[in-house]
Scaffold this motif. Structure first.
Motif, PDB file in Angstrom:
ATOM      1  N   SER A   4       0.828  -1.195   0.000  1.00 59.13           N
ATOM      2  CA  SER A   4       0.000   0.000   0.000  1.00 59.13           C
ATOM      3  C   SER A   4       0.864   1.247   0.000  1.00 59.13           C
ATOM      4  CB  SER A   4      -0.919   0.001   1.214  1.00 59.13           C
ATOM      5  OG  SER A   4      -0.173  -0.004   2.405  1.00 59.13           O
ATOM      6  N   SER A   5       0.329   2.318  -0.583  1.00 56.67           N
ATOM      7  CA  SER A   5       1.075   3.563  -0.638  1.00 56.67           C
ATOM      8  C   SER A   5       1.023   4.258   0.714  1.00 56.67           C
ATOM      9  CB  SER A   5       0.478   4.487  -1.708  1.00 56.67           C
ATOM     10  OG  SER A   5       0.577   3.884  -2.986  1.00 56.67           O
ATOM     11  N   PRO A   6       2.118   4.915   1.118  1.00 59.33           N
ATOM     12  CA  PRO A   6       2.098   5.641   2.386  1.00 59.33           C
ATOM     13  C   PRO A   6       1.039   6.738   2.384  1.00 59.33           C
ATOM     14  CG  PRO A   6       4.335   5.397   1.558  1.00 59.33           C
ATOM     15  CD  PRO A   6       3.418   4.981   0.451  1.00 59.33           C
ATOM     16  N   ALA A 177      14.874   6.573   2.872  1.00 57.99           N
ATOM     17  CA  ALA A 177      13.633   7.335   2.927  1.00 57.99           C
ATOM     18  C   ALA A 177      12.437   6.474   2.516  1.00 57.99           C
ATOM     19  CB  ALA A 177      13.730   8.567   2.023  1.00 57.99           C
ATOM     20  N   GLU A 178      12.621   5.651   1.478  1.00 60.42           N
ATOM     21  CA  GLU A 178      11.545   4.770   1.023  1.00 60.42           C
ATOM     22  C   GLU A 178      11.166   3.777   2.113  1.00 60.42           C
ATOM     23  OE1 GLU A 178      10.753   1.341  -2.408  1.00 60.42           O
ATOM     24  OE2 GLU A 178      12.493   2.677  -2.554  1.00 60.42           O
ATOM     25  N   GLN A 186       3.561   6.486   6.266  1.00 58.14           N
ATOM     26  CA  GLN A 186       3.279   7.884   5.954  1.00 58.14           C
ATOM     27  C   GLN A 186       4.463   8.516   5.238  1.00 58.14           C
ATOM     28  OE1 GLN A 186       4.441   9.340  10.503  1.00 58.14           O
ATOM     29  NE2 GLN A 186       2.402   9.646   9.733  1.00 58.14           N
ATOM     30  N   ARG A 187       4.176   9.540   4.471  1.00 54.54           N
ATOM     31  CA  ARG A 187       5.235  10.268   3.785  1.00 54.54           C
ATOM     32  C   ARG A 187       6.101  11.015   4.784  1.00 54.54           C
ATOM     33  NH1 ARG A 187       5.618   8.017  -1.169  1.00 54.54           N
ATOM     34  NH2 ARG A 187       3.595   7.973  -2.224  1.00 54.54           N
ATOM     35  N   SER A 202      11.621  13.318   9.097  1.00 56.11           N
ATOM     36  CA  SER A 202      10.583  13.676  10.051  1.00 56.11           C
ATOM     37  C   SER A 202       9.302  12.904   9.760  1.00 56.11           C
ATOM     38  CB  SER A 202      10.299  15.183   9.986  1.00 56.11           C
ATOM     39  OG  SER A 202       9.276  15.529  10.892  1.00 56.11           O
ATOM     40  N   VAL A 203       8.819  12.196  10.788  1.00 59.28           N
ATOM     41  CA  VAL A 203       7.558  11.463  10.719  1.00 59.28           C
ATOM     42  C   VAL A 203       6.760  11.832  11.967  1.00 59.28           C
ATOM     43  CG1 VAL A 203       8.492   9.594   9.321  1.00 59.28           C
ATOM     44  CG2 VAL A 203       8.634   9.448  11.818  1.00 59.28           C
TER      45      VAL A 203
END
Length: 347
Positions: A4-6, A177-178, A186-187, A202-203
């Motif tokens: 799934s995409s972030p 980063a990926e 999350q991005r 940063s998350v």
């Protein structure tokens, strides 16, 4: 990797921290530590949230297990104590320096290839001995040298350039980063430079806890499981003798834990229960008891956590108080009679 995409990046704002611990002296609250806490159940649902666990923040060294997963996904050929060292904020003991040299030797590299900042050992006793011996700051002694050595080996395995491995646009850092986005779900909100010179992503605190749970619940043999197994089996290699994070992993079977500068702590159990803590003022004296209280809230036996209640407040050399988690976090208060709960609430 997660197919799934972030989700969107967490919001960048002044965090809406809340009180998470009281500094109590003689029955009076002398100071208040603000911060944020999130506790996840085994199903991934939020069981407790204090402060602002959805705001963007920098996990600092608590991000290292995620970075180590990224390196293993990219082909880092390490396991056991050397993989633990790749995820370490080490104390600068002889075993840490020797281990970092061993990692570099895997790729025919030396300390001169490291690009982290020179520093003295992190542990005060080790640092004092280092200074007494007249030894200067070095890249090898800096607490992130194991991670940097592992980054260099990963570059060598993939045929990537070495001199610019800390550039956020480098293939290595794009892979990190990926992986951070994959594990947190999350991005990345912002990218800056950590104290050691590596890119820092940063998350949210919630995302960090979710990533730790992803690592501890991964199938055997996966990069996530390899990192978790290495750090848990070699906790002192990931930290050092006498460090609270290593003692916490020894006290709670199966726990993966990592601390970070500025009052950050993340920990996760094999069933996916996870906690993440950020102390607003960066104080370790609050980080440890708040993290222990969060783990108790997650269902860890409080008797296994008694050694992590925090340092006492002294008066004339005698304990007269301490740092106490706020009632919403403190399992002793939650289970106490109503009169005791009210007394704690109004303290």
């Amino acid at each position: 990797m997660n197919s799934s995409s972030p989700a969107a990046a967490p919001p960048v704002r002044a965090p809406r921290h809340a009180p998470v611990a009281h500094l109590v002296r003689g029955g009076v609250v002398e100071g208040v530590h603000y911060g944020s806490v999130v506790v996840l159940g085994a199903d991934g649902e939020v069981r407790l949230a204090l402060g602002d666990p959805e705001a963007a923040f920098y996990p600092r060294s608590a991000l290292k297990p995620l970075q180590a997963v990224a390196l293993v996904r990219a082909g880092l050929p390490l396991d056991g104590e050397l993989l633990s060292l790749a995820a370490a904020s080490h104390s600068g003991e002889d075993r840490h320096l020797a281990g970092t040299r061993r990692i570099l030797e895997r790729a025919g590299l030396t300390e001169d290839h490291l690009r982290n900042v020179p520093d003295l050992p992190f542990d005060p006793a080790v640092r004092d001995a280092w200074v007494r011996a007249g030894r200067p700051a070095s890249r090898l002694a800096q607490n992130c040298s194991g991670k940097h050595a592992a980054m260099l080996v990963t570059c060598r395995v993939n045929g990537w350039s070495l001199d610019d491995y800390l550039d956020p646009a480098h293939p290595l850092q794009r892979a990190v980063a990926e992986t951070v986005e994959d594990l947190t779900g999350q991005r990345v909100a912002r990218v800056t430079v950590d104290g050691c010179g590596a890119p820092l992503f940063s998350v949210s605190l919630h995302g960090l806890a979710r990533a730790a749970a992803r690592i501890t619940t991964a199938a055997p043999g996966t990069p996530e499981a390899r990192v978790a197994d290495a750090v848990r089996a070699h906790a002192e290699m990931a930290s050092g003798a006498g460090r609270d994070v290593a003692a916490l992993m020894r006290a709670v079977p199966g726990l993966l834990a990592k601390d970070g500068f500025e009052g950050v702590q993340v920990a996760a159990l094999p069933d996916g229960r996870a906690v993440a803590v950020k102390i607003a003022d960066g104080a370790n004296r609050a980080r440890v008891p708040v993290a222990a209280a969060a783990l108790a809230h997650a269902g860890v036996d409080p008797t296994a956590l008694t050694a992590f209640a925090g340092e006492p407040v002294l008066g004339g050399g005698v304990p007269v108080g301490g740092v106490r988690p706020v009632p919403a976090l403190d399992p002793a208060v939650r289970l106490a009679p109503a009169a005791v709960r009210e007394e704690a609430r109004t303290a």
